[in-house]
Design a protein around this motif. Structure first.
Motif, short mmCIF file in Angstrom:
data_model
loop_
_atom_site.label_atom_id
_atom_site.label_comp_id
_atom_site.label_asym_id
_atom_site.label_seq_id
_atom_site.Cartn_x
_atom_site.Cartn_y
_atom_site.Cartn_z
N TYR A 103 -0.57 22.79 -23.75
CA TYR A 103 -1.86 23.45 -23.58
C TYR A 103 -1.67 24.90 -24.00
O TYR A 103 -0.83 25.60 -23.43
N VAL A 104 -2.42 25.35 -24.99
CA VAL A 104 -2.26 26.71 -25.51
C VAL A 104 -3.05 27.68 -24.62
O VAL A 104 -4.27 27.56 -24.48
N LEU A 105 -2.34 28.66 -24.04
CA LEU A 105 -2.95 29.69 -23.21
C LEU A 105 -3.41 30.88 -24.05
O LEU A 105 -4.50 31.40 -23.85
N ASP A 106 -2.54 31.31 -24.96
CA ASP A 106 -2.83 32.51 -25.75
C ASP A 106 -2.09 32.41 -27.08
O ASP A 106 -0.97 31.89 -27.15
N GLY A 107 -2.70 32.92 -28.13
CA GLY A 107 -2.09 32.86 -29.45
C GLY A 107 -2.45 31.56 -30.16
O GLY A 107 -3.27 30.78 -29.70
N ARG A 108 -1.81 31.34 -31.29
CA ARG A 108 -2.05 30.13 -32.08
C ARG A 108 -0.73 29.39 -32.24
O ARG A 108 0.27 29.97 -32.64
N LEU A 109 -0.74 28.10 -31.93
CA LEU A 109 0.46 27.28 -31.94
C LEU A 109 0.42 26.33 -33.13
O LEU A 109 -0.54 25.59 -33.32
N ARG A 110 1.49 26.35 -33.92
CA ARG A 110 1.63 25.39 -35.01
C ARG A 110 2.46 24.22 -34.49
O ARG A 110 3.55 24.40 -33.94
N LEU A 111 1.93 23.01 -34.64
CA LEU A 111 2.60 21.80 -34.20
C LEU A 111 2.80 20.89 -35.40
O LEU A 111 1.85 20.51 -36.07
N VAL A 112 4.08 20.61 -35.70
CA VAL A 112 4.42 19.66 -36.74
C VAL A 112 4.85 18.40 -36.00
O VAL A 112 5.79 18.41 -35.22
N LEU A 113 4.12 17.31 -36.24
CA LEU A 113 4.33 16.08 -35.51
C LEU A 113 4.29 14.91 -36.48
O LEU A 113 3.22 14.57 -37.00
N GLY A 114 5.46 14.36 -36.77
CA GLY A 114 5.50 13.30 -37.77
C GLY A 114 5.01 13.86 -39.09
O GLY A 114 5.50 14.87 -39.57
N GLY A 115 4.00 13.26 -39.67
CA GLY A 115 3.43 13.74 -40.93
C GLY A 115 2.28 14.71 -40.74
O GLY A 115 1.69 15.18 -41.72
N GLU A 116 1.93 15.04 -39.50
CA GLU A 116 0.81 15.96 -39.22
C GLU A 116 1.31 17.39 -39.08
O GLU A 116 2.40 17.62 -38.59
N ASP A 117 0.47 18.33 -39.49
CA ASP A 117 0.76 19.76 -39.34
C ASP A 117 -0.54 20.40 -38.89
O ASP A 117 -1.47 20.53 -39.68
N VAL A 166 -2.76 23.33 -36.23
CA VAL A 166 -2.74 24.60 -35.52
C VAL A 166 -3.67 24.46 -34.32
O VAL A 166 -4.82 24.04 -34.46
N LEU A 167 -3.14 24.81 -33.14
CA LEU A 167 -3.92 24.75 -31.91
C LEU A 167 -4.23 26.17 -31.47
O LEU A 167 -3.36 27.04 -31.49
N ASN A 168 -5.46 26.37 -31.04
CA ASN A 168 -5.93 27.67 -30.55
C ASN A 168 -5.98 27.64 -29.03
O ASN A 168 -5.87 26.58 -28.42
N PRO A 169 -6.19 28.80 -28.38
CA PRO A 169 -6.27 28.83 -26.92
C PRO A 169 -7.29 27.81 -26.40
O PRO A 169 -8.38 27.66 -26.95
#
Length: 194
Positions: A130-144, A146-149
């Motif tokens: 769960y993203v609280l602050d900032g932007r998180l890049r998640l590379v998962l298998g073949g997916e790439d 970006v998750l926001n707060p």
């Protein structure tokens, strides 16, 4: 001895057995690592012998739990958790619970230094982010993605994955790790990583 102390001491054996099994260790493996005989460890687990403080400290170290967790010490009435953060590889992990179990909760603060993606990794388990602050890049298998707060992701950690800041700013994340593996689910709008 008062009743609380007696019941706490009596519960050490079953707790020790449960923690050993949770770690996937046999009696022989834990006794060898702790430098004691299998029969002594068996007697401790069955409540036929009471451990000394020295033995408890060694067992807690080998099981990777605190002494309080090993003996399930009674609460002192102070609700504050005094958990120590761990920093490594550009990430600070703050445990949010002190009891071992099926779920482990952490607050992660990930430095922009971790932005460069290393090789993806996989391991047994299941993770919720769960993203609280900032932007998180998640590379998962073949997916790439970006998750926001306020956005979340959940996935089977056996799927090769990596996560870190999506830009030059730190990102703060709540992470819950579980032991069961299920199929991956990502709950975020897919965005091309920048």
């Amino acid at each position: 001895m008062d009743q609380d102390v007696t019941s706490t001491v009596d519960a050490i054996g079953p707790r020790l057995r449960s923690l050993r099994r949770h770690r996937g260790l046999t009696l022989a493996e834990l006794s060898g690592a702790a430098g004691m005989s299998v029969s002594m460890l068996s007697r401790l687990e069955n409540g036929q012998r009471r451990p000394s403080l020295e033995v408890l400290l060694v067992l807690a170290r080998e099981l990777r739990v605190s002494l309080d967790d090993l003996v399930a010490a009674p609460e002192t009435g102070d609700p504050r958790l005094r958990l120590k953060p761990v920093s490594r590889n550009g990430m600070t992990l703050l445990p949010l619970a002190r009891r071992p179990g099926n779920l482990q909760a952490y607050k992660l603060v990930i430095s922009p230094r971790r932005r460069r993606m290393p090789e993806v990794a996989s391991h047994e388990g299941y993770e919720w982010l769960y993203v609280l602050d900032g932007r998180l890049r998640l590379v998962l298998g073949g997916e790439d993605v970006v998750l926001n707060p306020g956005e979340t992701a959940e996935f089977d950690t056996r799927t090769p994955h990596w996560f870190g800041p999506a830009d030059d700013h730190p990102v703060e994340v709540l992470s819950i790790l579980g032991h069961q593996g299920e199929r991956a689910k990502v709950r975020a709008a897919a965005r091309v990583a920048v």
